[in-house]
Design a protein around this motif. Structure first.
Motif, PDB file in Angstrom:
ATOM      1  N   THR A 117       0.830  -1.210   0.000  1.00 28.50           N
ATOM      2  CA  THR A 117       0.000   0.000   0.000  1.00 28.50           C
ATOM      3  C   THR A 117       0.857   1.249   0.000  1.00 28.50           C
ATOM      4  N   PHE A 118       1.860   1.278   0.858  1.00 32.65           N
ATOM      5  CA  PHE A 118       2.680   2.479   0.979  1.00 32.65           C
ATOM      6  C   PHE A 118       3.536   2.711  -0.263  1.00 32.65           C
ATOM      7  N   MET A 119       4.053   1.639  -0.850  1.00 32.59           N
ATOM      8  CA  MET A 119       4.875   1.807  -2.048  1.00 32.59           C
ATOM      9  C   MET A 119       4.057   2.384  -3.196  1.00 32.59           C
ATOM     10  N   ILE A 120       2.861   1.858  -3.396  1.00 26.16           N
ATOM     11  CA  ILE A 120       2.021   2.348  -4.492  1.00 26.16           C
ATOM     12  C   ILE A 120       1.548   3.765  -4.213  1.00 26.16           C
ATOM     13  N   THR A 121       1.102   4.036  -2.984  1.00 25.29           N
ATOM     14  CA  THR A 121       0.576   5.360  -2.648  1.00 25.29           C
ATOM     15  C   THR A 121       1.647   6.432  -2.764  1.00 25.29           C
ATOM     16  N   VAL A 122       2.813   6.176  -2.197  1.00 20.53           N
ATOM     17  CA  VAL A 122       3.881   7.181  -2.248  1.00 20.53           C
ATOM     18  C   VAL A 122       4.357   7.383  -3.685  1.00 20.53           C
ATOM     19  N   SER A 123       4.465   6.283  -4.434  1.00 14.33           N
ATOM     20  CA  SER A 123       4.917   6.405  -5.820  1.00 14.33           C
ATOM     21  C   SER A 123       3.984   7.292  -6.636  1.00 14.33           C
ATOM     22  N   ALA A 124       2.689   7.156  -6.394  1.00 10.64           N
ATOM     23  CA  ALA A 124       1.718   7.943  -7.151  1.00 10.64           C
ATOM     24  C   ALA A 124       1.632   9.384  -6.670  1.00 10.64           C
ATOM     25  N   MET A 125       1.699   9.606  -5.346  1.00  9.07           N
ATOM     26  CA  MET A 125       1.399  10.925  -4.790  1.00  9.07           C
ATOM     27  C   MET A 125       2.634  11.791  -4.540  1.00  9.07           C
ATOM     28  N   TYR A 126       3.785  11.180  -4.361  1.00 12.20           N
ATOM     29  CA  TYR A 126       4.983  11.948  -3.999  1.00 12.20           C
ATOM     30  C   TYR A 126       5.289  13.081  -4.991  1.00 12.20           C
ATOM     31  N   PRO A 127       5.214  12.832  -6.324  1.00 14.23           N
ATOM     32  CA  PRO A 127       5.515  13.944  -7.245  1.00 14.23           C
ATOM     33  C   PRO A 127       4.557  15.119  -7.088  1.00 14.23           C
ATOM     34  N   LEU A 128       3.292  14.850  -6.747  1.00 18.47           N
ATOM     35  CA  LEU A 128       2.330  15.941  -6.568  1.00 18.47           C
ATOM     36  C   LEU A 128       2.681  16.771  -5.341  1.00 18.47           C
ATOM     37  N   TYR A 129       2.988  16.112  -4.243  1.00 16.33           N
ATOM     38  CA  TYR A 129       3.376  16.827  -3.024  1.00 16.33           C
ATOM     39  C   TYR A 129       4.662  17.625  -3.262  1.00 16.33           C
ATOM     40  N   LYS A 130       5.593  17.013  -3.992  1.00 15.73           N
ATOM     41  CA  LYS A 130       6.845  17.710  -4.284  1.00 15.73           C
ATOM     42  C   LYS A 130       6.598  18.960  -5.105  1.00 15.73           C
ATOM     43  N   ARG A 131       5.806  18.807  -6.182  1.00 13.51           N
ATOM     44  CA  ARG A 131       5.604  19.928  -7.102  1.00 13.51           C
ATOM     45  C   ARG A 131       4.923  21.100  -6.406  1.00 13.51           C
ATOM     46  N   LEU A 132       3.952  20.816  -5.552  1.00 13.79           N
ATOM     47  CA  LEU A 132       3.199  21.879  -4.882  1.00 13.79           C
ATOM     48  C   LEU A 132       3.803  22.273  -3.542  1.00 13.79           C
ATOM     49  N   LYS A 133       4.918  21.632  -3.171  1.00 15.55           N
ATOM     50  CA  LYS A 133       5.583  21.904  -1.899  1.00 15.55           C
ATOM     51  C   LYS A 133       4.660  21.657  -0.708  1.00 15.55           C
ATOM     52  N   MET A 134       3.854  20.620  -0.818  1.00 15.58           N
ATOM     53  CA  MET A 134       2.961  20.256   0.281  1.00 15.58           C
ATOM     54  C   MET A 134       3.737  19.493   1.346  1.00 15.58           C
ATOM     55  N   SER A 135       3.187  19.453   2.555  1.00 17.46           N
ATOM     56  CA  SER A 135       3.835  18.779   3.666  1.00 17.46           C
ATOM     57  C   SER A 135       3.828  17.267   3.444  1.00 17.46           C
ATOM     58  N   LEU A 136       5.001  16.676   3.444  1.00 15.11           N
ATOM     59  CA  LEU A 136       5.101  15.236   3.191  1.00 15.11           C
ATOM     60  C   LEU A 136       4.602  14.417   4.370  1.00 15.11           C
ATOM     61  N   VAL A 137       4.636  14.967   5.594  1.00 17.28           N
ATOM     62  CA  VAL A 137       4.100  14.199   6.713  1.00 17.28           C
ATOM     63  C   VAL A 137       2.584  14.130   6.671  1.00 17.28           C
ATOM     64  N   VAL A 138       1.950  15.061   5.974  1.00 14.58           N
ATOM     65  CA  VAL A 138       0.514  14.931   5.759  1.00 14.58           C
ATOM     66  C   VAL A 138       0.246  13.687   4.920  1.00 14.58           C
ATOM     67  N   MET A 139       1.052  13.491   3.895  1.00 16.67           N
ATOM     68  CA  MET A 139       0.902  12.300   3.056  1.00 16.67           C
ATOM     69  C   MET A 139       1.138  11.024   3.851  1.00 16.67           C
ATOM     70  N   THR A 140       2.233  10.954   4.600  1.00 22.08           N
ATOM     71  CA  THR A 140       2.531   9.728   5.347  1.00 22.08           C
ATOM     72  C   THR A 140       1.516   9.485   6.456  1.00 22.08           C
ATOM     73  N   GLY A 141       1.076  10.550   7.120  1.00 19.41           N
ATOM     74  CA  GLY A 141       0.117  10.386   8.204  1.00 19.41           C
ATOM     75  C   GLY A 141      -1.232   9.896   7.719  1.00 19.41           C
ATOM     76  N   VAL A 142      -1.722  10.489   6.629  1.00 16.44           N
ATOM     77  CA  VAL A 142      -3.017  10.074   6.087  1.00 16.44           C
ATOM     78  C   VAL A 142      -2.942   8.658   5.540  1.00 16.44           C
ATOM     79  N   ALA A 143      -1.865   8.341   4.831  1.00 11.51           N
ATOM     80  CA  ALA A 143      -1.732   6.995   4.257  1.00 11.51           C
ATOM     81  C   ALA A 143      -1.643   5.934   5.353  1.00 11.51           C
ATOM     82  N   ALA A 144      -0.862   6.202   6.394  1.00 15.19           N
ATOM     83  CA  ALA A 144      -0.702   5.223   7.472  1.00 15.19           C
ATOM     84  C   ALA A 144      -2.007   5.011   8.225  1.00 15.19           C
TER      85      ALA A 144
END
Length: 483
Positions: A117-144
């Motif tokens: 789950t985490f590999m697929i989710t991060v692979s898909a969403m990480y570029p979006l968070y990077k491009r918009l400079k969003m908080s990466l812990v929001v991504m990890t917290g919501v996914a977990a």
């Protein structure tokens, strides 16, 4: 004495990694080693570690080959349509992106495996968070947290353990819990909406064209609190300018650790992980790869083979078919070696922690103390007690330790007061949203490693939301009369 030392060891470990005084690997190894000597069992340290490594070796093997497999699938473009679809849905809106993260994590969690789950989710969403400079812990917290709620599926682990430990049918435990778990998942989506609104307020909402053309600012943004961190000086400014020229920017990390690390280490290669023109794409093999992945996940759910064996075979087949030439295969393995080494190293380091915690008897004494501390007057409410205890105990203990060591004792105490073992078993699932961010869960290191977030930052941000989600599940279970 062992009870006090057990709690002290866990507290010391958490304090050191959350304050970033030690790296997780070093803390997982050195802290239990010191406490093992402190309890007078230093001579048995080697035996405890070997036993712990033996118990976690299959998990380490599974993660190693799962990272290679999904890394290859990302390289060849299997998940590119998902990213394009999410981009169209999100429209560069941070709120939609965070909600999309929760939805994607929940859907992929149907396979019952957190690391997948985490590999697929991060692979898909990480570029979006990077491009918009969003908080990466929001991504990890919501996914977990989303994965923690979905981890209660009968093939996910906890439900099967509870059924085995109490000699019950897994469906009798899970099916009545569906309304409460649905409320927990709804709480995750609401959380994602709130955090997304916070990110939107901090960053604003862009059109997709504006997002793709946006030049990132050379600063580190504090995680999910709307504040900005310190800039990194002239070198950081030059790095930010160079990065924006190549189409990438600094991370929005958690505090100074995650964001600074990401800003120093991330460049064009990191953002271009889903470059639509990369040379590793295999469009003619798309349906083969999709079919192979579907077959692999189906075999996992049906338990046709041990999961490590399935990923080993899948990784070998994916490499051979997509990259038939040896130099290309070596290049793909080398490209993912960093993730493999970090995650497998973390798992084996965790084996030291769990080995000492179990081998010295600390876990047993801690469980006995907790159960013994429950007042007799709470006997008729042992299901609620079990639900409350599941939060800290599944965080500080492995699922095996809790379900096979503690749950039978709680069920026996409940039976003496007329509480059904089924109610106890259902209540024991309430803490899984928090459990998925435990330092004893190997999959969480896949999540934070791929997202380039410090584990301590992830813990500080996620625990409070995961506790809230677990309490929602517990309250819903009580309200619906399930427990």
């Amino acid at each position: 004495m062992l009870t006090i030392l057990g709690f002290a060891m866990i507290a010391t470990f958490l304090v050191l990694i959350m304050t970033k005084k030690m790296s997780p690997i070093a803390a997982l190894v050195l802290i239990p080693a010191l406490f093992c000597v402190a309890v007078g069992q230093g001579a048995q340290l080697g035996d405890y570690v070997i036993e712990g490594v033996g118990n976690l070796a299959p998990t380490a093997a599974m993660l190693m080959f799962a990272i290679v497999y999904f890394g290859v699938m990302i390289d060849v473009g299997l998940f590119d349509p998902i990213v394009r679809g999410i981009l169209r849905f999100c429209k560069a809106d941070p709120m939609r992106i965070v909600v999309g993260t929760a939805v994607l994590a929940a859907i992929v969690s149907l396979d019952g495996d957190g690391s997948t789950t985490f590999m697929i989710t991060v692979s898909a969403m990480y570029p979006l968070y990077k491009r918009l400079k969003m908080s990466l812990v929001v991504m990890t917290g919501v996914a977990a947290t989303a994965n923690g709620v979905m981890n209660t599926l009968p093939w996910g682990g906890p439900t099967a353990r509870a059924a085995t430990a109490l000699k019950l049918d897994a469906s009798e435990i899970f099916v009545p819990m569906i309304p409460a778990l649905a409320m927990g998942l709804l709480a995750v989506f609401v959380l994602a909406y709130v955090l997304g609104r916070r990110e939107r307020k901090r960053l604003g909402m862009l059109t997709l064209d504006e997002a793709l053309a946006r030049e990132p600012e050379p600063e580190t943004v504090s995680a999910g609190v709307g504040g900005a961190g310190a800039t990194g000086g002239e070198d950081r400014l030059r790095k930010g300018a160079a990065a924006s020229a190549g189409g990438t920017g600094t991370d929005a990390g958690a505090g100074t650790g995650a964001g600074a690390d990401a800003a120093d280490g991330d460049g064009d290669e990191e953002f271009q992980g889903l470059d639509p023109n990369r040379s590793t794409l295999r469009p003619k093999l798309y349906w083969f790869n999709a079919g192979l992945t579907a077959a692999l996940l189906t075999a996992m759910i049906m338990e046709l083979m041990p999961i490590p064996v399935l990923f080993l075979l899948g990784a070998a087949l994916a490499l051979t078919v997509n990259f038939p030439h040896m130099p290309d295969q070596r290049a793909r393995i080398a490209a993912h070696a960093d993730n493999v080494l970090n995650v497998s190293g973390m798992v084996f380091a965790a084996a030291v922690f769990t080995g000492v915690l179990t081998g010295t008897g600390m876990v047993e004494h801690m469980a006995d103390w907790v159960v013994g501390a429950v007042p007799d007057a709470m006997g008729p409410h042992m299901a609620i007690v079990t639900g409350v205890l599941s939060l800290p105990l599944t965080y500080f203990m492995s699922n095996d330790g809790f379900y096979f060591g503690v749950l039978p004792v709680l069920a026996e105490a409940g039976a003496a007061h007329g509480v059904s073992p089924l109610e106890i078993a259902r209540a024991s699932l309430a803490g899984q949203a928090l459990h998925m961010s435990s330092p004893l869960v190997p999959a969480v290191y896949v999540l934070v490693g791929m997202a380039k977030v410090e584990f301590g930052d992830h813990t500080r941000f996620t625990v409070k939301w995961a506790v809230l989600t677990s309490l929602v599940v517990l309250a819903a279970g009580i309200l619906f009369g399930i427990m």
